[in-house]
Design a protein around this motif. Structure first.
Motif, PDB file in Angstrom:
ATOM      1  N   GLU A 146       5.893 -11.648  36.231  1.00 31.74           N
ATOM      2  CA  GLU A 146       5.546 -11.677  37.644  1.00 31.74           C
ATOM      3  C   GLU A 146       4.101 -12.134  37.805  1.00 31.74           C
ATOM      4  O   GLU A 146       3.186 -11.570  37.210  1.00 31.74           O
ATOM      5  CB  GLU A 146       5.729 -10.296  38.277  1.00 31.74           C
ATOM      6  N   VAL A 147       3.902 -13.148  38.639  1.00 29.46           N
ATOM      7  CA  VAL A 147       2.573 -13.665  38.909  1.00 29.46           C
ATOM      8  C   VAL A 147       2.093 -13.111  40.241  1.00 29.46           C
ATOM      9  O   VAL A 147       2.769 -13.270  41.256  1.00 29.46           O
ATOM     10  CB  VAL A 147       2.580 -15.206  38.959  1.00 29.46           C
ATOM     11  N   PRO A 148       0.948 -12.442  40.276  1.00 33.39           N
ATOM     12  CA  PRO A 148       0.449 -11.905  41.553  1.00 33.39           C
ATOM     13  C   PRO A 148       0.208 -13.020  42.573  1.00 33.39           C
ATOM     14  O   PRO A 148      -0.195 -14.135  42.218  1.00 33.39           O
ATOM     15  CB  PRO A 148      -0.867 -11.221  41.158  1.00 33.39           C
ATOM     16  N   ALA A 149       0.440 -12.699  43.837  1.00 29.85           N
ATOM     17  CA  ALA A 149       0.241 -13.687  44.897  1.00 29.85           C
ATOM     18  C   ALA A 149      -1.227 -14.026  45.100  1.00 29.85           C
ATOM     19  O   ALA A 149      -1.552 -15.047  45.718  1.00 29.85           O
ATOM     20  CB  ALA A 149       0.831 -13.173  46.202  1.00 29.85           C
ATOM     21  N   SER A 150      -2.115 -13.197  44.560  1.00 30.88           N
ATOM     22  CA  SER A 150      -3.547 -13.391  44.772  1.00 30.88           C
ATOM     23  C   SER A 150      -4.161 -14.431  43.847  1.00 30.88           C
ATOM     24  O   SER A 150      -5.356 -14.722  43.956  1.00 30.88           O
ATOM     25  CB  SER A 150      -4.284 -12.059  44.571  1.00 30.88           C
ATOM     26  N   VAL A 151      -3.358 -15.000  42.930  1.00 26.48           N
ATOM     27  CA  VAL A 151      -3.899 -15.967  41.980  1.00 26.48           C
ATOM     28  C   VAL A 151      -3.054 -17.238  41.972  1.00 26.48           C
ATOM     29  O   VAL A 151      -1.917 -17.259  42.460  1.00 26.48           O
ATOM     30  CB  VAL A 151      -3.962 -15.383  40.551  1.00 26.48           C
ATOM     31  N   VAL A 152      -3.619 -18.288  41.395  1.00 29.21           N
ATOM     32  CA  VAL A 152      -2.908 -19.541  41.168  1.00 29.21           C
ATOM     33  C   VAL A 152      -2.446 -19.548  39.716  1.00 29.21           C
ATOM     34  O   VAL A 152      -3.240 -19.261  38.809  1.00 29.21           O
ATOM     35  CB  VAL A 152      -3.809 -20.753  41.438  1.00 29.21           C
ATOM     36  N   ALA A 153      -1.175 -19.855  39.476  1.00 28.13           N
ATOM     37  CA  ALA A 153      -0.602 -19.797  38.128  1.00 28.13           C
ATOM     38  C   ALA A 153      -0.256 -21.199  37.631  1.00 28.13           C
ATOM     39  O   ALA A 153       0.379 -21.981  38.341  1.00 28.13           O
ATOM     40  CB  ALA A 153       0.649 -18.931  38.121  1.00 28.13           C
ATOM     41  N   ALA A 265      -1.713 -19.679  32.729  1.00 32.48           N
ATOM     42  CA  ALA A 265      -3.158 -19.635  32.960  1.00 32.48           C
ATOM     43  C   ALA A 265      -3.351 -19.319  34.437  1.00 32.48           C
ATOM     44  O   ALA A 265      -2.802 -20.015  35.307  1.00 32.48           O
ATOM     45  CB  ALA A 265      -3.809 -20.968  32.608  1.00 32.48           C
ATOM     46  N   LEU A 266      -4.088 -18.260  34.736  1.00 33.26           N
ATOM     47  CA  LEU A 266      -4.258 -17.788  36.105  1.00 33.26           C
ATOM     48  C   LEU A 266      -5.726 -17.881  36.511  1.00 33.26           C
ATOM     49  O   LEU A 266      -6.616 -17.587  35.722  1.00 33.26           O
ATOM     50  CB  LEU A 266      -3.812 -16.327  36.234  1.00 33.26           C
ATOM     51  N   HIS A 267      -5.951 -18.287  37.750  1.00 32.42           N
ATOM     52  CA  HIS A 267      -7.306 -18.234  38.289  1.00 32.42           C
ATOM     53  C   HIS A 267      -7.243 -17.874  39.763  1.00 32.42           C
ATOM     54  O   HIS A 267      -6.221 -18.096  40.427  1.00 32.42           O
ATOM     55  CB  HIS A 267      -8.058 -19.558  38.083  1.00 32.42           C
ATOM     56  N   PRO A 268      -8.300 -17.309  40.308  1.00 31.93           N
ATOM     57  CA  PRO A 268      -8.288 -16.916  41.718  1.00 31.93           C
ATOM     58  C   PRO A 268      -8.135 -18.114  42.638  1.00 31.93           C
ATOM     59  O   PRO A 268      -8.532 -19.239  42.305  1.00 31.93           O
ATOM     60  CB  PRO A 268      -9.661 -16.254  41.915  1.00 31.93           C
ATOM     61  N   HIS A 269      -7.543 -17.874  43.816  1.00 34.31           N
ATOM     62  CA  HIS A 269      -7.507 -18.910  44.842  1.00 34.31           C
ATOM     63  C   HIS A 269      -8.937 -19.252  45.241  1.00 34.31           C
ATOM     64  O   HIS A 269      -9.791 -18.374  45.372  1.00 34.31           O
ATOM     65  CB  HIS A 269      -6.741 -18.419  46.075  1.00 34.31           C
ATOM     66  N   ALA A 270      -9.222 -20.532  45.434  1.00 34.67           N
ATOM     67  CA  ALA A 270     -10.552 -20.969  45.866  1.00 34.67           C
ATOM     68  C   ALA A 270     -10.425 -22.304  46.568  1.00 34.67           C
ATOM     69  O   ALA A 270      -9.536 -23.111  46.230  1.00 34.67           O
ATOM     70  CB  ALA A 270     -11.492 -21.091  44.665  1.00 34.67           C
TER      71      ALA A 270
END
Length: 296
Positions: A146-153, A265-270
């Protein structure tokens, strides 16, 4: 930067109000009004107006030198910012699972560093699911369903998990023929990895694990399996080399972990992703395609 400072610099550069007005695409009357406003705010006369040209006062000459320096500093600051955005540089903090980072990132980091010498890399290896925002992590490698909605995967690959044991363990304790037989064997799992969820086509089984050795380290589980302590459920990226050279063999080959887990690889939305983050994702994809651990 005060826009009236910019206007004053342009007036001096152009030599007249009308020429400055054309350069700034405003009316000469507006240029005159804003210049007078600046002089009133500063409490000094900056220029002597004549019919053809402007002559700076002594105060105007000193102020113009300061304004030119300020404008140059602003241009340099913008150039540095543009460089950070367009060229991989500056601090880059990466988080990755301990085993995965050691096996499949660390051996190839020299390539990334050679290509991007301006990046200041910090690599944290941990099996904990770090909070990207609280820990100020720029990019995290995560194995998850599960990928959190708060990040870009960014998908990096599948995460196939297999049951395996060393030949010496199977020689001493026999080979299980069914999932139920696992209850009579020594099993190995890190904290939080019980129960094992196994799949065989449409069939599903859950196996509660009482690990023969308790540990918070997946790397220790791998080493225990290699040394003949028990049976483990391991990711192919972790044990692919040992399966290929015979140090481990598959157990119950018709059963494996379900294919819901994947490597991301996950990073915050920006609004704008730093160039160093984009470059590291490209490095990961190049390194992991095709997967260096092969297939079993």
């Amino acid at each position: 930067m005060d826009p009236d400072y910019v206007l004053f610099g342009r007036v001096v550069e152009c030599g007249s109000l009308s020429a400055a007005a054309r350069a700034l695409r405003i009316s000469p009357a507006m240029v005159s009004k804003r210049l007078a406003r600046l002089e009133a705010r500063l409490g000094v006369r900056l220029v002597h107006r004549t019919t053809r040209r402007l002559a700076m006062t002594e105060a105007g000459e000193r102020f113009h030198a300061d304004v030119v320096a300020i404008l140059a500093a602003m241009r340099e600051a913008e150039a540095r910012l543009t460089g950070i955005r367009d060229r991989p540089s500056g601090p880059l903090r990466i988080s990755a699972p301990t085993s995965f980072g050691r096996l499949h990132i660390a051996p190839y980091l020299h390539r990334f560093l050679a290509q991007h010498p301006a990046v200041q890399l910090h690599l944290d290896l941990t099996d904990a699911a770090v909070d990207l925002f609280a820990e100020r992590v720029d990019l995290a490698i995560r194995i998850t369903a599960e990928v959190p909605a708060s990040v870009v995967a960014h998908p990096l690959g599948a995460n196939r998990r297999l049951l395996c044991a060393s030949p010496s363990y199977l020689a001493a304790h026999g080979t299980p023929d069914t999932v139920s037989d696992l209850s009579r064997h020594y099993l190995l799992a890190a904290d939080g990895q019980s129960p094992w969820r196994l799949a065989n086509g449409r069939h599903r089984r859950a196996v509660e694990i009482d690990s023969v050795v308790g540990t918070n380290s997946s790397e220790l589980v791998r080493e225990l399996a290699l040394s003949g302590v028990g049976i483990a459920l391991r990711s192919l990226w972790d044990v692919g080399d040992a399966l290929a050279d015979g140090r481990l063999v598959r157990v119950l080959p018709d059963w494996s972990g379900p294919d819901d887990l994947a490597i991301y690889a996950l990073h915050p939305h920006a609004p704008s992703v730093p160039a160093a983050v984009t470059a590291f994702i490209a490095f990961l994809r190049e390194t992991l395609d095709p997967p260096p651990w092969g297939a079993a």
